[in-house]
Scaffold this motif. Structure first.
Motif, PDB file in Angstrom:
ATOM      1  N   ASP A   5       0.826  -1.198   0.000  1.00 42.80           N
ATOM      2  CA  ASP A   5       0.000   0.000   0.000  1.00 42.80           C
ATOM      3  C   ASP A   5       0.864   1.253   0.000  1.00 42.80           C
ATOM      4  N   ASN A   6       1.880   1.197   0.886  1.00 35.39           N
ATOM      5  CA  ASN A   6       2.840   2.274   0.966  1.00 35.39           C
ATOM      6  C   ASN A   6       3.507   2.540  -0.368  1.00 35.39           C
ATOM      7  N   GLN A   8       2.466   1.705  -3.306  1.00 41.30           N
ATOM      8  CA  GLN A   8       1.536   2.232  -4.303  1.00 41.30           C
ATOM      9  C   GLN A   8       1.385   3.736  -4.156  1.00 41.30           C
ATOM     10  N   GLU A   9       1.313   4.180  -2.890  1.00 38.51           N
ATOM     11  CA  GLU A   9       1.218   5.611  -2.615  1.00 38.51           C
ATOM     12  C   GLU A   9       2.451   6.324  -3.186  1.00 38.51           C
ATOM     13  N   GLN A  12       2.615   6.429  -7.004  1.00 35.31           N
ATOM     14  CA  GLN A  12       1.693   7.434  -7.516  1.00 35.31           C
ATOM     15  C   GLN A  12       2.313   8.822  -7.433  1.00 35.31           C
ATOM     16  N   THR A  13       2.923   9.132  -6.283  1.00 30.67           N
ATOM     17  CA  THR A  13       3.550  10.448  -6.143  1.00 30.67           C
ATOM     18  C   THR A  13       4.648  10.627  -7.178  1.00 30.67           C
ATOM     19  N   SER A 325       4.939   8.745   9.681  1.00 29.51           N
ATOM     20  CA  SER A 325       4.484   8.322   8.356  1.00 29.51           C
ATOM     21  C   SER A 325       4.886   9.334   7.289  1.00 29.51           C
ATOM     22  N   ILE A 326       4.964  10.626   7.675  1.00 26.80           N
ATOM     23  CA  ILE A 326       5.408  11.655   6.725  1.00 26.80           C
ATOM     24  C   ILE A 326       6.881  11.440   6.377  1.00 26.80           C
ATOM     25  N   MET A 329       7.433   8.356   4.254  1.00 27.08           N
ATOM     26  CA  MET A 329       6.947   8.571   2.888  1.00 27.08           C
ATOM     27  C   MET A 329       7.999   9.317   2.053  1.00 27.08           C
TER      28      MET A 329
END
Lengths: 409, 233
Positions: A5-6, A8-9, A12-13, A325-326, A329
């Motif tokens: 999931d991470n 994929q995020e 996308q970015t 989490s920021i 990421m």
């Protein structure tokens, strides 16, 4: 942290922010590309340097007799020192721990002819080990061996250009040439990287020259090689011991500098190695400089990226993103980009070096290469520093109060 | 639902200290729709930000749904925001490179809900705000009213206890404003507690209670007869 999931995020970015992705990737790729190319070219420069200056064997002594300048041991001044066969056997007997090989060397000039062709050449009386001392490469046939020395055979090993001059296109092996009214059989042809002069000479057994010269046992000068494992320090000690030995044997004053001269190639080599060391230093300096520039570049981009994302970070925090989490990421994204771009730059650099190959030989760049370990280390350094450079602003951004981040325009 | 006692907040501006909130006592019951009014500089946005844990209080107590909000570090605040609160901003604050559906799904991502469930849930709330046909569009392809409705869907998606709206109609024309208010009223009718910060009289009158702030103190707090936005659309 590493759930799909991470990722994929993050994908996308990356996909939706092409310019940003390109900028950070480009910096890393370019940094590595320049680093590898420069370091490779520097290595090429070192290669040609070594080729120029490291031609002869680097562990040789050339010993020349001279004339005494100080009266000593009952002899008057200006006595000519001469080496004889027993000097060679004495060295062999006294210094086995240092000595690798030894050969006398007797230079003579004479007219040499084959059929109707004749010319003036240097011919040199040597022992078999001379081949190693001068790094003589045999093109065909063989070099002089111990049996030739013992039997005082009339065999000659001729230079490539001698064969060209005298034989034209004919094969010289097993033919007879005449050296000063004596016929010699050609048993080998050699080439030497030392240049034309060397390739216009002829080797014959030194014992044969001694036989021709009324069976003398004089040997002119001596070339010997020490065992490489004794190193530079050992070579210096050996040189000193040799000098003392000769001075004692030939009744020369210990203070006489003119009676015997020893040229120590190890000493020359030491100078060359120092020069080569300076080259290495320059190359490393350029390399480290490029790497630092790359690290600064990627740091700047990371600061810019985080700055640009401040508002987005604020939104995410308002929606429930934790500082951790920021940070993960931003880090995961930057590490992913730098790893891909880093390896791209790495392989582009190696590809360019291979494409250059020997095309720049004219500019003294021979066979540029980069050692794989160095290249990969540099890549890892850039990636690590990229991540580190991303971590600091990411941490700061993650700590900003969301209301401040949201007001960021 | 919300209970605030003796709240103080000041900002440092250079050497001067600006006392923005001077002892606020304020509580909100579940299912209320409260308008916080006041001219600019009255402290209404600051109050909302403190309630929303986007900003921290200097002194006083704040209890949300029975949970005392104390020792708020960023990680704890993030978890509370995610669990208790939905935000609607004047400038929408959608993430520009994400589609409407992805924007709505974002708070669910931070709730660690699976991708499939995120998508079906977000779709459900987009339908609720009447934008299911725009799910795949980026924010810059939407009108202002549509953007605000996506933001409302996003605020609802996390299923919060309280919706906080900071000037939700501030960037919209009056017709669109009323449409947005109608949507908020409908959500309130379903039982959700809503706080709206506004300086527009007509928007405030569409809530069930008006709290008036002036210079950092509440000067007026009264329940009113709600005007239905549907009558104006």
């Amino acid at each position: 942290m590493f759930s799909s999931d991470n990722w994929q995020e993050i994908f996308q970015t990356i996909k939706k922010n092409k310019l940003r992705t390109f900028l950070s990737g480009f910096t890393v790729s370019l940094g590595l590309l320049i680093f590898i190319t420069l370091l490779g070219l520097g290595n090429g420069l070192k290669n040609s340097f070594n080729q120029f200056f490291m031609d002869d064997a680097t562990n040789s002594f050339y010993i020349f007799p001279g004339q005494t300048s100080i009266p000593y041991g009952g002899y008057s001044v200006n006595r000519t020192i001469e080496f004889k066969n027993d000097d060679i056997s004495d060295i062999q007997r006294n210094f086995p721990e240092y000595l690798e090989y030894i050969t006398p060397k007797m230079h003579r000039n004479g007219t040499i002819s084959y059929k109707n062709e004749s010319n003036s050449y240097t011919y040199i009386g040597v022992a078999p080990s001379h081949q190693i001392a001068e790094k003589t490469i045999l093109m065909k046939g063989r070099f002089i061996n111990e049996l030739d020395i013992k039997n005082k055979t009339k065999y000659a090993v001729i230079g490539r250009l001698v064969e060209d001059d005298l034989f034209g296109n004919e094969n010289s092996l097993e033919k007879y040439i005449v050296i000063n009214y004596t016929a010699f059989r050609v048993i080998g042809v050699f080439q030497d990287e030392g240049g034309d002069n060397q390739e216009r000479s002829i080797f014959i057994p030194y014992s044969t020259i001694q036989l021709q010269e009324k069976n003398t046992d004089k040997v002119n000068h001596i070339v010997l090689a020490f065992k490489p494992e004794i190193g530079y320090e050992g070579a210096m000690i050996f040189e000193e011991k040799l000098t003392t030995f000769f001075k004692e044997k030939h009744s020369i004053s210990p203070d006489d500098e003119n009676a015997i001269y020893i040229r120590n190639v190890a000493d020359d080599m030491n100078e060359n190695q120092q020069l080569s060391g300076v080259l290495t230093l320059i190359v490393s300096f350029v390399g480290i400089g490029t790497l630092i520039a790359g690290v600064i570049g990627i740091s700047n981009i990371m600061v810019f990226v985080v700055k640009e994302r401040t508002k987005e970070i604020g939104i995410r925090k308002a929606l429930g993103a934790t500082p951790f989490s920021i940070i993960t990421m931003i880090l995961q994204e930057s590490i992913f980009i730098t790893v891909i771009a880093g390896y791209f730059g790495l392989f582009m650099g190696i590809f360019i070096l291979q494409a250059i190959g020997n095309k720049l030989e004219y500019y003294f760049i021979l066979d540029p290469y980069i050692d794989m370990g160095t290249a990969i280390t540099a890549t890892i350094i850039l990636i690590t520093f990229g991540a580190f450079a991303g971590y600091l602003p990411a941490k700061r951004a993650a700590q900003i109060r969301p209301i401040v981040a949201l007001n960021d325009k | 639902m919300i209970e605030i006692k003796n709240l103080h907040k000041s900002y440092k501006i250079g050497k001067n200290e600006l006392h923005v909130l001077k002892g606020i006592n304020f509580s909100v019951e579940s299912g209320e729709m409260v308008a916080i009014m006041g001219s600019s500089g009255s402290g209404k946005s600051t109050l909302l930000n403190i309630i929303g844990m986007l900003d921290i209080l200097d002194s006083g107590t704040y209890t949300l749904d029975g949970v005392p909000i104390v020792e708020l570090n960023e990680t704890k605040a993030a978890k509370y925001r995610n669990r208790f609160l939905g935000f609607i901003f004047q400038s929408f604050n959608l993430i520009s490179y994400k589609t409407a559906l992805e924007n709505v799904a974002l708070p669910l991502y931070y709730q660690k809900i699976s991708r499939k469930e995120r998508e079906s849930k977000s779709m459900h709330y987009l339908e609720k705000v009447g934008l299911s046909n725009w799910a795949a569009h980026l924010p810059n392809e939407l009108s202002g009213g549509q953007k605000q409705r996506v933001a409302i869907a996003r605020a609802l998606a996390a299923e919060p206890k309280v919706l906080l709206a900071d000037e939700p109609t501030g960037a919209l024309d009056s017709k669109t404003s009323y449409e947005v208010m109608q949507l908020l009223q409908q959500i309130n009718d379903e039982g959700k507690t809503i706080l709206v910060v506004t300086h527009e009289e007509d928007i405030a009158k569409m809530c069930k209670r008006i709290v008036n702030l002036k210079d950092g103190v509440i000067i007026n707090d009264e329940k009113i007869n709600q005007k239905r936005a549907i009558d104006y659309v």
